[in-house]
Design a protein around this motif. Structure first.
Motif, short mmCIF file in Angstrom:
data_model
loop_
_atom_site.label_atom_id
_atom_site.label_comp_id
_atom_site.label_asym_id
_atom_site.label_seq_id
_atom_site.Cartn_x
_atom_site.Cartn_y
_atom_site.Cartn_z
N MET A 1 1.56 9.54 5.33
CA MET A 1 1.02 8.74 6.44
C MET A 1 1.52 9.20 7.80
N PHE B 1 0.83 -1.21 0.00
CA PHE B 1 0.00 0.00 0.00
C PHE B 1 0.86 1.26 0.00
N TYR B 2 1.95 1.22 0.75
CA TYR B 2 2.81 2.40 0.79
C TYR B 2 3.27 2.79 -0.61
N LEU B 3 3.69 1.80 -1.39
CA LEU B 3 4.14 2.10 -2.75
C LEU B 3 2.97 2.47 -3.65
N GLU B 4 1.88 1.72 -3.55
CA GLU B 4 0.74 1.97 -4.44
C GLU B 4 0.13 3.35 -4.18
N SER B 5 0.15 3.79 -2.92
CA SER B 5 -0.46 5.08 -2.62
C SER B 5 0.40 6.23 -3.15
N SER B 6 1.59 5.90 -3.65
CA SER B 6 2.38 6.92 -4.34
C SER B 6 2.30 6.74 -5.85
N GLY B 7 1.37 5.91 -6.30
CA GLY B 7 1.14 5.78 -7.74
C GLY B 7 1.87 4.64 -8.40
N VAL B 8 2.42 3.71 -7.60
CA VAL B 8 3.13 2.58 -8.20
C VAL B 8 2.11 1.47 -8.51
N PRO B 9 2.01 1.03 -9.78
CA PRO B 9 1.06 -0.03 -10.12
C PRO B 9 1.38 -1.33 -9.36
N TRP C 1 -3.42 2.92 -6.40
CA TRP C 1 -2.44 3.55 -7.29
C TRP C 1 -3.11 4.43 -8.34
N ALA D 1 -3.76 7.75 -6.73
CA ALA D 1 -2.54 8.55 -6.71
C ALA D 1 -2.26 9.11 -8.10
N GLU E 1 4.29 -3.67 -10.38
CA GLU E 1 5.57 -2.99 -10.18
C GLU E 1 5.92 -2.93 -8.69
N ALA F 1 8.97 4.34 -10.46
CA ALA F 1 7.90 3.40 -10.77
C ALA F 1 6.52 4.05 -10.70
N SER F 2 6.45 5.24 -10.13
CA SER F 2 5.14 5.87 -9.97
C SER F 2 4.55 6.31 -11.30
#
Ligand SMILES: Nc1ncnc2c1ncn2[C@@H]1O[C@H](COP(=O)(O)OP(=O)(O)OP(=O)(O)O)[C@@H](O)[C@H]1O
Ligand SMILES: [Mg+2]
Lengths: 421, 262
Positions: free
Chosen positions: B86, A367-375, B75, B78, A378, B103-104
């Motif tokens: 957080m 979630f930490y990565l996804e909430s920054s837009g990482v699919p 995602w 975002a 990935e 990767a974003s």
């Protein structure tokens, strides 16, 4: 089992001491029952599926393409089915007394072979003793520091082949060297590889050994890595295991001299129906010895990993520090990781610990990565690569790290494909 | 001009309703402060907005302009322009900030451009460049984690940022630089901010347009910046439901274990 008889061992070329040694080993092999899963050591393995009659030693000798390593080695040896096909050693090193090549060409070859294997290894170490065609010796004399890695590559080829690569590494007092031991095989056909490597580090010597296992998908490996570290010696022995249908490595590390140190690292990534199996012994025989084992692996698809390890601290080994950590990341429901660390301690003045975990990819990290837009795909790739980075970073032969990273990337790409399908 | 519109948002965790009907609209360039007692559901609100798994949305909607965020995975939210800093940023071993930023879906594919932006943003908040090499939040101090979140925000340039206690853990200089950076973003690219905090010190640099009192899982009252000052002296007593307050002797059930002779 006629192909693994004493008669076929006797037929292999070599000086008489070597032939005698092979024949004795073949006779012992024939007199000993094949292991089965009833034995604790083989409990989680598919050893019962191995039919030795399907294999013959040394069949189908030929050359093989050189794997791309992008390393400028100090010396290079390549074998196919256990026979040397190429040797290239820096002239300067030869002048300094370094030996890299057939063990039989070294004056002390007979003493070096098997010097540290007594009471170590298993049934298949014995089979290698009987059928190792052309053992290789890397011998670094006392006091010599080699700053570029030595590279040994082994390839096994041909349906029905049983290959027995044998590598003996002997590091003299105060000498220092790094070695990459790279294993490949054909991607099809029934192939059995039983490699044995002996790592012998003299007082205050330093050896960095890296085994990169990229065997073909249908190959079985049952290998042994036997190590001895003497007083104040430092051994870093690492494995990156990717290939094989079933690939097992048994690693015996003996810290026999006061102050000897061993870093035992392994990184593995199993997919499809692969089974990757590690059996380790950290054997502390002398005071103030330290061993630090970290094995980290990933299982995807319907694959399995097995880790069983034992720290053994002998009566005399006061002041021992021994650590054993195995962590597994499970990428799919059907993947499975067995992890059984254990301790056997005969001295009170020691610090030992063991830890093991098997877990899926952490939801909070995802979630930490996804909430920054990482699919999602990935994010999973980053987390898995990050998980393995901890064990990759300290591995010896850093020039080979890119090779391991691309091995991980290829596995991750296939995981993503499988998930998308 | 964009709008983040939250209407009647209700959500539960483990079958217990935590958000009981949140209504709030944030427009580009606006700063909304959310203040409220511990356990009132502020972090829950931030998680539900960002799409964290583990929450059950019971009703309501969250729209970013014409897009319903509640039906998108995290995602995609975002990517659409929502950012969450957080309260307790998660450690991700072995993954560096640059890996995340590359990767974003919100950044370009130009690695050099990302690298430059990271260096510039780090400088603006006094974040030493050595931290850029560290795995995400691993072995970072509380304040370093908050700087790391702010750096991400600076590079990702979201439309709306939810800052969950971004001020907690920051030292005095850190607080000034971080809150100053956010305030600048509201002018530079019209960032809309929903800032959850316990202390009005955050507002010395980051000037709120509206202050909301959040209690019992929803917004109870809204006002200007003065409301924050008022709260500092009054606390939240008026909004805390009597049931949650200390039970009075009259409402205590009869004690079945009381000594009958006593
Ligand atoms: N996973 C969970 N399971 C059960 N209850 C939870 C869970 N997560 C949060 N809660 C409860 O939900 C309520 C709201 O928690 P939340 O973290 O949103 O509060 P908060 O307003 O952010 O508090 P603080 O000011 O202390 O950060 C709390 O009572 C908390 O205990
Ligand atoms: Mg909170």
């Amino acid at each position: 089992m006629t192909d693994f008889s004493a008669a076929s061992a006797r037929a292999l070329a070599g000086p008489s001491w070597l032939v005698d040694r092979r024949v004795a080993a073949a006779e012992e092999f024939a007199a000993t029952a094949m292991p089965d899963t009833g034995a604790e050591e083989w409990r989680y393995s598919p050893i019962g599926d191995l039919d030795l009659d399907r294999f013959a030693p040394g069949a189908g000798i030929g050359d093989a393409p050189m794997p791309r390593l992008d390393i400028q080695p100090a010396a290079l040896v390549r074998t196919v089915n256990g026979r040397v096909v190429a040797i290239d050693v820096d002239e300067e090193l030869v002048g300094l007394g370094v030996h890299v090549g057939p063990l039989v060409d070294h004056p002390d070859g007979a003493e070096r072979l098997g010097a540290i294997t007594a009471d170590a290894g298993d049934h298949f170490t014995g089979l290698n003793d009987a059928f190792a065609d052309e053992p290789i010796l890397v011998d670094v004399p006392k006091g010599l520091v080699i700053d570029r890695p030595i590279v040994v590559t082994h390839h096994a080829a041909g349906d029905g082949t049983a290959a027995f690569p044998r590598l003996v590494v002997s590091v003299g007092e105060n000498a220092s060297v790094e070695l990459l031991d790279h294993h490949t095989s054909d991607d099809e056909g029934q192939i059995l590889v039983c490699p044995v490597v002996e790592l012998d580090v003299a007082p205050a010597g330093r050896l960095g050994y890296l085994n990169v296992q990229e065997l073909g998908a249908t190959t079985w490996q049952i290998g042994s890595q036997l190590a001895r570290a003497e007083r104040d010696a430092t051994l870093a022995a690492a494995t990156a295991a990717f290939g094989g249908a079933y690939a097992r490595t048994r690693a015996d590390t003996r810290l026999v001299g006061r102050g000897a140190h061993g870093d035992l690292l392994s990184l593995y990534f199993a997919e499809l129906e692969q089974t990757l199996d590690f059996r380790t012994y950290q054997d502390h025989l002398a005071p103030d010895t330290t061993s630090n084992l970290l094995h980290k692996g990933v299982v995807g698809g319907e694959s399995r990993s097995i880790y069983t390890g034992l720290i053994r601290v002998r009566t005399d080994a006061r002041g021992t520090n021994a650590y054993q950590t195995n962590r597994n990341l499970k990428l799919s429901e059907d993947a499975w990781a067995e992890s059984v660390p254990s301790l056997e301690i005969e001295n009170n003045d020691v610090r030992c610990s063991h830890a093991s975990t098997v877990s899926p990819v952490d939801e909070d990290q995802r979630f930490y990565l996804e909430s920054s837009g990482v699919p999602p795909a990935e994010a999973e790739r980053l987390i898995v690569a990050g998980f393995l980075a901890e064990v990759l970073a300290p591995m010896p032969v850093s020039a080979a790290a890119h090779k391991i990273r691309s091995g991980i990337a290829a596995k991750l790409a296939r995981q993503a494909e499988a998930a998308a399908a | 001009m964009s709008e983040l519109v939250i209407e009647g948002l209700r959500a539960a965790v483990d079958g217990q309703e935590i958000l009981t009907g949140v209504d709030l609209t944030v427009r580009s360039g606006e700063v909304h402060a959310v203040m409220g007692p511990n356990g009132s559901g502020k972090s829950t609100l931030s998680h539900v907005l960002a799409g964290r798994p583990g929450y059950e949305v019971l009703g309501g909607s969250v729209r970013l302009d014409d897009v319903e965020l509640l039906s998108l995975p995290a995602w995609r939210r975002a990517e659409a322009g929502l950012f969450l800093a957080m309260q307790y940023p998660t450690e991700v071993p072995g993954v560096a900030l640059r890996d995340l930023l590359r990767a974003s879906a919100r950044t370009s594919d130009d690695a050099d451009e990302i690298e430059r932006a990271m260096v510039v943003e780090a400088g603006r908040i006094g974040f030493e460049e050595k931290f850029l090499e560290r795995p995400l939040n691993v072995d970072l101090s509380g304040g370093e984690k908050k700087r790391n979140e702010t750096l991400q925000l600076g590079v990702l340039r979201p439309k709306f940022a939810i800052l969950d206690e971004l001020d907690s853990g920051l030292d005095i200089d850190g607080l000034r630089m971080v809150s100053g950076r956010i305030e600048e973003a509201t002018e530079e690219y019209d960032l809309g901010v929903l800032a959850i905090t316990h202390y009005s010190r955050l507002f010395q640099q980051l000037r709120p347009d509206t202050v909301h009192v959040f209690a019992g899982g929803r917004i109870q009252e809204s006002g200007g910046p003065d409301l924050a000052t008022e709260l500092e002296s009054t606390g939240y007593e008026r909004w805390v439901e009597p049931a949650a307050a200390k039970p009075s002797a009259a409402t205590l059930p009869e004690d079945p274990f009381a000594d009958p002779l006593g």
